[in-house]
Motif scaffolding. Structure first.
Motif, PDB file in Angstrom:
ATOM      1  N   LYS A   4       0.807  -1.210   0.000  1.00 48.04           N
ATOM      2  CA  LYS A   4       0.000   0.000   0.000  1.00 48.04           C
ATOM      3  C   LYS A   4       0.843   1.264   0.000  1.00 48.04           C
ATOM      4  N   GLY A   5       2.060   1.198   0.479  1.00 41.24           N
ATOM      5  CA  GLY A   5       2.915   2.380   0.503  1.00 41.24           C
ATOM      6  C   GLY A   5       2.481   3.382   1.554  1.00 41.24           C
ATOM      7  N   LEU A   6       3.200   4.453   1.606  1.00 41.20           N
ATOM      8  CA  LEU A   6       2.888   5.540   2.523  1.00 41.20           C
ATOM      9  C   LEU A   6       1.629   6.261   2.060  1.00 41.20           C
ATOM     10  N   SER A   7       0.974   6.937   2.972  1.00 46.07           N
ATOM     11  CA  SER A   7      -0.171   7.757   2.613  1.00 46.07           C
ATOM     12  C   SER A   7       0.072   9.182   3.096  1.00 46.07           C
ATOM     13  N   LYS A   8      -0.811  10.085   2.719  1.00 50.54           N
ATOM     14  CA  LYS A   8      -0.677  11.498   3.087  1.00 50.54           C
ATOM     15  C   LYS A   8      -0.572  11.660   4.606  1.00 50.54           C
ATOM     16  N   LYS A   9      -1.239  10.780   5.359  1.00 48.44           N
ATOM     17  CA  LYS A   9      -1.170  10.875   6.823  1.00 48.44           C
ATOM     18  C   LYS A   9       0.239  10.580   7.349  1.00 48.44           C
ATOM     19  N   ASP A  10       1.079   9.959   6.519  1.00 42.82           N
ATOM     20  CA  ASP A  10       2.461   9.679   6.909  1.00 42.82           C
ATOM     21  C   ASP A  10       3.406  10.841   6.608  1.00 42.82           C
ATOM     22  N   ALA A  11       2.907  11.874   5.950  1.00 38.72           N
ATOM     23  CA  ALA A  11       3.739  13.040   5.617  1.00 38.72           C
ATOM     24  C   ALA A  11       4.191  13.722   6.910  1.00 38.72           C
ATOM     25  N   PRO A  12       5.347  14.359   6.873  1.00 38.91           N
ATOM     26  CA  PRO A  12       5.845  15.007   8.089  1.00 38.91           C
ATOM     27  C   PRO A  12       4.909  16.114   8.579  1.00 38.91           C
ATOM     28  N   LYS A  13       4.761  16.179   9.892  1.00 38.65           N
ATOM     29  CA  LYS A  13       3.930  17.226  10.508  1.00 38.65           C
ATOM     30  C   LYS A  13       4.798  18.407  10.937  1.00 38.65           C
ATOM     31  N   ASN A  14       6.083  18.134  11.194  1.00 40.97           N
ATOM     32  CA  ASN A  14       7.020  19.162  11.633  1.00 40.97           C
ATOM     33  C   ASN A  14       7.693  19.777  10.410  1.00 40.97           C
ATOM     34  N   ASP A  33       0.661   5.333 -11.465  1.00 39.88           N
ATOM     35  CA  ASP A  33      -0.489   4.711 -12.120  1.00 39.88           C
ATOM     36  C   ASP A  33      -1.558   5.790 -12.330  1.00 39.88           C
ATOM     37  N   LEU A  34      -2.710   5.397 -12.806  1.00 40.66           N
ATOM     38  CA  LEU A  34      -3.765   6.361 -13.127  1.00 40.66           C
ATOM     39  C   LEU A  34      -4.340   7.070 -11.898  1.00 40.66           C
ATOM     40  N   ASN A  35      -4.098   6.517 -10.714  1.00 43.85           N
ATOM     41  CA  ASN A  35      -4.595   7.112  -9.479  1.00 43.85           C
ATOM     42  C   ASN A  35      -3.532   7.902  -8.727  1.00 43.85           C
ATOM     43  N   GLY A  36      -2.360   8.073  -9.326  1.00 45.94           N
ATOM     44  CA  GLY A  36      -1.304   8.853  -8.686  1.00 45.94           C
ATOM     45  C   GLY A  36      -0.414   8.054  -7.755  1.00 45.94           C
ATOM     46  N   LYS A  37      -0.529   6.731  -7.749  1.00 42.88           N
ATOM     47  CA  LYS A  37       0.351   5.908  -6.916  1.00 42.88           C
ATOM     48  C   LYS A  37       1.668   5.674  -7.653  1.00 42.88           C
ATOM     49  N   ILE A  38       2.748   5.862  -6.931  1.00 43.65           N
ATOM     50  CA  ILE A  38       4.081   5.763  -7.525  1.00 43.65           C
ATOM     51  C   ILE A  38       4.395   4.315  -7.890  1.00 43.65           C
ATOM     52  N   ILE A  39       4.800   4.120  -9.160  1.00 44.90           N
ATOM     53  CA  ILE A  39       5.202   2.788  -9.621  1.00 44.90           C
ATOM     54  C   ILE A  39       6.683   2.760 -10.012  1.00 44.90           C
ATOM     55  N   TYR A  40       7.302   3.935 -10.100  1.00 41.85           N
ATOM     56  CA  TYR A  40       8.744   4.029 -10.368  1.00 41.85           C
ATOM     57  C   TYR A  40       9.251   5.349  -9.816  1.00 41.85           C
ATOM     58  N   CYS A  41      10.457   5.341  -9.275  1.00 40.87           N
ATOM     59  CA  CYS A  41      11.119   6.587  -8.872  1.00 40.87           C
ATOM     60  C   CYS A  41      12.632   6.395  -8.992  1.00 40.87           C
ATOM     61  N   ASN A  42      13.311   7.448  -9.457  1.00 42.70           N
ATOM     62  CA  ASN A  42      14.761   7.337  -9.589  1.00 42.70           C
ATOM     63  C   ASN A  42      15.452   7.710  -8.275  1.00 42.70           C
ATOM     64  N   ASP A  55       9.567   2.553   0.267  1.00 48.92           N
ATOM     65  CA  ASP A  55       8.433   3.237   0.896  1.00 48.92           C
ATOM     66  C   ASP A  55       7.641   4.062  -0.109  1.00 48.92           C
ATOM     67  N   LEU A  56       8.313   4.563  -1.139  1.00 48.47           N
ATOM     68  CA  LEU A  56       7.630   5.398  -2.129  1.00 48.47           C
ATOM     69  C   LEU A  56       6.801   4.578  -3.118  1.00 48.47           C
ATOM     70  N   ILE A  57       7.313   3.420  -3.511  1.00 52.82           N
ATOM     71  CA  ILE A  57       6.569   2.587  -4.457  1.00 52.82           C
ATOM     72  C   ILE A  57       5.260   2.150  -3.788  1.00 52.82           C
ATOM     73  N   GLY A  58       4.162   2.477  -4.426  1.00 55.90           N
ATOM     74  CA  GLY A  58       2.845   2.171  -3.886  1.00 55.90           C
ATOM     75  C   GLY A  58       2.206   3.337  -3.146  1.00 55.90           C
ATOM     76  N   ALA A  59       3.016   4.338  -2.803  1.00 56.30           N
ATOM     77  CA  ALA A  59       2.482   5.518  -2.117  1.00 56.30           C
ATOM     78  C   ALA A  59       1.878   6.471  -3.141  1.00 56.30           C
ATOM     79  N   ASN A  60       0.891   7.240  -2.712  1.00 55.79           N
ATOM     80  CA  ASN A  60       0.364   8.285  -3.584  1.00 55.79           C
ATOM     81  C   ASN A  60       1.398   9.392  -3.680  1.00 55.79           C
ATOM     82  N   HIS A  61       1.545   9.956  -4.857  1.00 53.68           N
ATOM     83  CA  HIS A  61       2.549  11.002  -5.081  1.00 53.68           C
ATOM     84  C   HIS A  61       2.327  12.202  -4.167  1.00 53.68           C
TER      85      HIS A  61
END
Length: 182
Positions: A4-14, A33-42, A55-61
Motif C-alpha cells: 500500500k505504501g505511505l499515505s498522506k497521513k504519513d507526511a511530516p507534521k514538523n 499509475d492512473l490514481n497517482g500511486k508511484i510505480i517508479y522513482c529514480n 516506501d515510495l513505491i505504492g504511495a500516492n505522489h
C-alpha cells in the motif's frame, strides 16, 4: 502481496523552513499509475524526498505535497492529464524530514498502442530561482483565495492574473522558467 505504501497521513507534521537544493543537472523522475500511486522513482527522487524507494513505491505522489502549494495547481494538473495533455508547473515539495525543495515539473500521460492512458511520467528539474521568487507571492494569493472561497475562487484569481499578463498558463510558467520578467 499488494504493497500500500505511505499515505498522506504519513507526511511530516514538523515542517521546517529549510530548503534543499536540486543540482542544476539533476532530473527527478517518477511514474505513477492512473490514481497517482508511484510505480517508479529514480535515486534523485528518493534522495530529495528523503524516503527509500521501497516506501515510495505504492504511495500516492501527494505524500510529498507541501502545504504551501495551492490546490488549484493540482486541479490544473489533473484536468490537463485527464484531457491527455501535458502539464508544466512549479511545485514546492515536502521532504520526509520536513524540509522542502522547488522543482519545475513536466508531467505527461503515457499511452498504450490504442491511445489509452496507462500511466503518467513526471520529470522535474531545478526551478529557476527568479521564477520561484515570482511564484511564491502568487501561490500565497491563490491559497488565500482558496481559504475564503475554495478552488473556484483560486482559479478566478489565477485566471484574472493571466488575463492581466495576456498569457496562457503554459506561456506564463515556461517564460518564468526561462527567466523572463513578467
Amino acid at each position: 502481496m499488494t504493497y500500500k505504501g505511505l499515505s498522506k497521513k504519513d507526511a511530516p507534521k514538523n515542517i521546517k523552513n529549510i530548503e534543499k537544493a536540486l543540482n542544476e543537472n539533476d532530473f527527478i523522475v517518477s511514474k505513477t499509475d492512473l490514481n497517482g500511486k508511484i510505480i517508479y522513482c529514480n535515486e534523485i527522487f528518493t534522495a530529495m524526498a528523503g524516503y527509500p524507494a521501497t516506501d515510495l513505491i505504492g504511495a500516492n505522489h501527494n505524500i510529498i505535497r507541501h502545504p504551501d502549494m495551492p490546490k488549484v495547481a493540482f486541479k490544473i494538473l489533473w484536468d490537463l492529464l485527464k484531457a491527455k495533455k501535458e502539464f508544466f508547473g512549479f511545485v514546492k515539495n515536502l521532504s520526509a524530514d520536513g524540509s522542502y525543495y522547488w522543482v519545475f515539473a513536466y508531467i505527461t500521460p503515457d499511452f498504450d498502442t490504442n491511445n489509452n492512458v496507462i500511466s503518467y511520467t513526471s520529470v522535474r528539474r531545478q526551478a529557476s530561482p527568479s521564477a520561484v521568487q515570482t511564484i511564491i507571492p502568487i501561490y500565497k494569493l491563490l491559497i488565500d483565495a482558496e481559504k475564503s472561497g475554495g478552488i473556484k475562487a483560486s482559479q478566478a484569481v489565477l485566471d484574472d492574473f493571466l488575463v492581466q499578463k495576456n498569457l496562457s498558463y503554459d506561456e506564463f510558467v515556461i517564460n518564468l522558467q526561462k527567466g523572463m520578467q513578467l
